[in-house]
Design a protein around this motif. Structure first.
Motif, PDB file in Angstrom:
ATOM      1  N   ASN A 147       1.729  -1.527  12.234  1.00  0.00           N
ATOM      2  CA  ASN A 147       1.974  -0.151  11.790  1.00  0.00           C
ATOM      3  C   ASN A 147       1.712   0.934  12.819  1.00  0.00           C
ATOM      4  O   ASN A 147       1.877   2.115  12.530  1.00  0.00           O
ATOM      5  N   PRO A 204      -0.059   2.538   4.155  1.00  0.00           N
ATOM      6  CA  PRO A 204      -0.445   1.389   4.994  1.00  0.00           C
ATOM      7  C   PRO A 204      -1.189   1.860   6.245  1.00  0.00           C
ATOM      8  O   PRO A 204      -0.818   2.864   6.837  1.00  0.00           O
ATOM      9  N   VAL A 205      -2.275   1.150   6.589  1.00  0.00           N
ATOM     10  CA  VAL A 205      -3.082   1.569   7.730  1.00  0.00           C
ATOM     11  C   VAL A 205      -2.520   1.001   9.032  1.00  0.00           C
ATOM     12  O   VAL A 205      -1.764   0.026   9.031  1.00  0.00           O
ATOM     13  N   GLU A 206      -2.917   1.597  10.126  1.00  0.00           N
ATOM     14  CA  GLU A 206      -2.556   1.086  11.441  1.00  0.00           C
ATOM     15  C   GLU A 206      -3.709   0.221  11.941  1.00  0.00           C
ATOM     16  O   GLU A 206      -4.865   0.576  11.774  1.00  0.00           O
ATOM     17  N   PHE A 217       0.811  -1.215   0.000  1.00  0.00           N
ATOM     18  CA  PHE A 217       0.000   0.000   0.000  1.00  0.00           C
ATOM     19  C   PHE A 217       0.848   1.270   0.000  1.00  0.00           C
ATOM     20  O   PHE A 217       1.916   1.328   0.609  1.00  0.00           O
TER      21      PHE A 217
END
Lengths: 256, 486
Positions: A147, A91-93, A88
């Motif tokens: 993340n 990037p998501v947490e 990504f």
């Protein structure tokens, strides 16, 4: 001749009212590294999102075959299990879920799909330590939430670490180089190079030529206004770097 | 993808109109019911039917007089239509005979839920209200346990039995932690309580098993006004489990229980709850109102009371398990996961009142809201002037699923001693489309992803539950939130 891992034919896609992809054609064979370059807003990230199956995008025309299968009728998780991986751009947490738990769940889902037994904790840890070394990830990260509190560079490295763990057949890197300093860029590139194999293809989406100094592509495409307007070798990337995107835009408009 | 999630939505199916009608939770049951309404005659009737001594009757009547002068509180962050207290019947003798004859007759959806929760067969029968054999089976198990407990001097029985058999203990402690005039619902409970559990652990005894109503004879149909009293004498230890993970139905909409815990010097009480009362349909109709008063007192020095709760059910939850830290060096703990989905409303939290020196309290609250629900944490940490060296740590986290729900935090802190240390931390996070897509892209489907996130989020609280309970609670959380995304 091997079968293409990815075959995109005349792909059109839109978000809401605006058509972003306007007839993309692309064929990628196993083992190849393709770079897709283009100015901002040309549709690069849209292409990545459509291939991964993000819901916000509507495909209006065309088809995509993944190893001969109709990719567009698969759910995002089915695409992943078939071996499509997206690194990504943002990037998501994931709060409360450790990197180890997350990857163990993901890896075992993929294994289940292939009819393999789930890995036990010991086997998994061994693989994880080994792959973490590829992108210089500190094992202390394993127990931290995915993340959460990572720097931009750490998040990008974590994407490549996941790539190494999940061993996809096609990896799409969406502007993985953005926001990386030169050291982080080299670590990411070394990781990707180590993962190149005759069975695995890469599609590297990037705005800058910089990354391609480290990951040398077999083919370079230029995406502009939702179409691939030029395809060449790694020299094309260098030419773009030297002349800027205006050069290619002018060419495109002349041809149009 | 969203279609698949919907098709497995057990809550949907459990709560649809069709389901209610078809599987007859409201089917007529043979019961001995007193007429609706509440006055002294009704209270005398209840007390008489239960064969209570005069002192108990007088205690109830006194509570009733308090109640008449009190007003229903409305400070909680919940909304509901007015309750007509004169329309409620306050006593129903349990004479269940209309239940299904075997599991074969039980609604297949309900059974599927049981299986998903991994509930053993005989327990499934008990929960589904299957008559005869199942109950006999459980009675024999219960009898074995009771004998073991009796040999240790532990008293564990129904409140009615305790009033008859152990009046001195009951009179000494009943209402000492939650006085009859404590609040409107406690007063109502004190006047009309139906039954509940009583437990006394003698000095120095460590109760060897987790006590739960499941092991108590006559535990079923304790009704809407449950009363529980647990006493751990000096140096004693007891762990008590309340509720169960299976969906629980009840004909009574209003539930106003009272739980009192007393820990003497060096004693420890661990009280765990999994609450899964019927939450109502998707619009919130017909669910249980759960207005509970739970409080413990650390009466002696170095005593400890620990509340752990997993709240997933009820249309409205109004509940603040609290600890009065009276003894020096005593410890109070509150660990909570509260889930609200659809139209559920929860206003829950705790009160820690520090009186003794060097008293410590710890609060960990995890709220999860989905659908159109509202989830509030309300907590009070009070440090009295006498509480030298008192310490509190509070962690209040909220997790939102989707963007139609609400999470609220009302932490009150009152410190009247300069040596006290009070810490409060709070976070809010959200499971949005982005996180779910990220998980999907790694091969993890939405349902698994939600379960993964919820379990990670609630881990600190779940780990406080006894092991097998924790496993069930973990599954329950996932099931409660099925269909809330996607």
């Amino acid at each position: 001749m091997k079968r293409p891992i990815l075959e995109i034919r005349n792909l059109h896609a839109r978000v809401g009212e605006s058509e972003i992809l306007r007839g993309v054609d692309l064929v990628v064979y196993p083992g190849e590294v393709h770079a897709i370059m283009g100015p901002n807003g040309s549709g690069k990230s849209t292409l990545a999102s459509v291939l991964a199956g993000r819901e916000d995008y509507e495909v209006t025309e065309g088809e995509v075959l993944f190893d001969g299968k109709n990719l567009l009728e698969l759910s995002p998780e089915e695409r992943a299990r078939e071996g499509l991986f997206l690194a990504f751009q943002y990037p998501v947490e994931i709060p409360g879920v450790s990197t180890a738990t997350f990857l163990k769940t993901a890896l075992n889902e993929l294994r289940k799909h292939r009819g393999l037994e789930p890995l036990d904790a010991m086997e998994f840890m061994t693989i994880m330590r080994q792959r973490a070394a590829l992108v210089q990830i500190d094992p202390a990260f394993f127990s931290r939430s995915v993340n959460e509190g990572f720097s931009g560079g750490e998040k990008k490295r974590n994407e490549i670490f996941q790539l190494a763990m999940l061993e996809p057949r096609l990896a799409i890197l969406d502007e993985t180089d953005s926001g990386l300093d030169i050291d982080a860029l080299r670590i990411v590139a070394d990781g990707v190079n180590a993962l190149r194999s005759p069975d695995r293809a890469f599609v590297i989406i990037t705005h800058y030529q910089r990354l391609l100094n480290y990951i040398v592509p077999d083919v370079v495409h230029v995406l502009y206004r939702g179409r691939i307007i030029k395809t060449g070798t790694k020299e094309l990337a260098l030419e773009l770097e030297a002349k800027g995107y205006d050069w290619i835009k002018d060419t495109a408009e002349l041809e149009a | 993808m969203s279609e698949r999630v919907e098709s497995t939505d057990i809550l949907d199916q459990l709560t649809s109109e069709d389901y209610q009608y078809k599987y007859g939770f409201e089917s007529p049951i043979e019961e001995e019911i007193v007429p609706p309404g509440l006055d002294e005659t009704i209270i005398r009737m209840i007390s008489e039917k239960k064969g209570e001594p005069e002192w108990m009757l007088q205690w109830r009547l006194q509570a009733f007089r308090y109640w008449q002068q009190m007003k229903e509180p409305h400070w909680a962050n919940v909304r509901y239509s007015p309750i007509d207290y004169q329309a409620i019947s306050y006593y129903a003798a349990p004479k269940r005979s209309g239940g299904p004859k075997s599991l074969e007759d039980v609604d297949p959806e309900l059974r599927r839920t049981f299986e998903k929760l991994g509930i053993p067969l005989h327990e499934q029968e008990l929960l589904a209200g299957v008559a005869v054999d199942a109950v006999l089976d459980s009675v024999s198990v219960a009898t074995t346990f009771r004998e073991k407990l009796r040999s240790l001097g532990i008293i564990f029985c129904s409140m009615s039995e305790a009033i008859r058999e152990h009046p001195d203990l009951v009179r000494k402690y009943l209402g000492t932690v939650v006085p009859p005039n404590d609040n409107f619902f406690a007063a109502l409970n004190s006047a009309v309580f139906s039954d509940g559990s009583f437990c006394y652990v003698p000095p120095g005894v460590r109760c060897p098993i987790e006590l739960s109503t499941y092991f108590r004879i006559n535990a079923r149909n304790t009704g809407q006004f449950e009363r529980t009293l647990i006493i751990a004498d000096e140096g004693a230890y007891v762990s008590y489990l309340e509720g169960c993970t299976a969906p629980m139905r009840d004909e009574n909409q209003l539930h106003a229980a009272v739980v009192e815990l007393v820990a003497l010097a060096g004693a420890e009480i661990k009280y765990s709850t999994v609450q899964n009362w019927y939450p109502g349909d998707k619009e919130g109709r017909g669910g249980i109102y759960n207005f509970v008063t739970k409080r413990g007192v650390c009466l002696g020095d170095s005593s400890k009371i620990s509340w752990t709760q997993v709240e997933t059910g009820s249309a409205i939850t109004w509940k603040y398990p609290s600890v009065i830290l009276k003894g020096d060096n005593s410890v109070g703990e509150f660990y909570s996961v509260a889930v609200t989905n659809n139209r559920q409303q929860a206003d829950t939290g705790t009160k820690m009142t520090h009186i003794g020196r060097n008293t410590r309290s710890r609060i960990v609250s995890k709220g999860i809201s989905a659908g159109y629900s509202n989830n509030s944490y309300r907590g009070l940490v009070r440090i009295n002037p006498s509480a030298d060296g008192a310490r509190n740590f509070s962690q209040c986290d909220s997790l939102l699923i989707g963007d139609k729900c609400g999470a609220h935090t009302f932490p009150y802190i009152e410190v009247a001693n300069p040596t006290a240390i009070v810490e409060h931390e709070a976070t809010t996070s959200k499971i949005g489309e982005d996180i779910l897509f990220y998980c999907n892209q790694r091969g993890i489907d939405t349902e698994t992803a939600v379960a993964l996130i919820i379990n990670g989020y609630a881990r600190e609280v779940l780990s406080k539950l006894p092991l097998e309970f924790a496993v069930e609670a973990q599954k329950l959380l996932a099931i409660s939130l099925e269909g809330s995304v996607g």
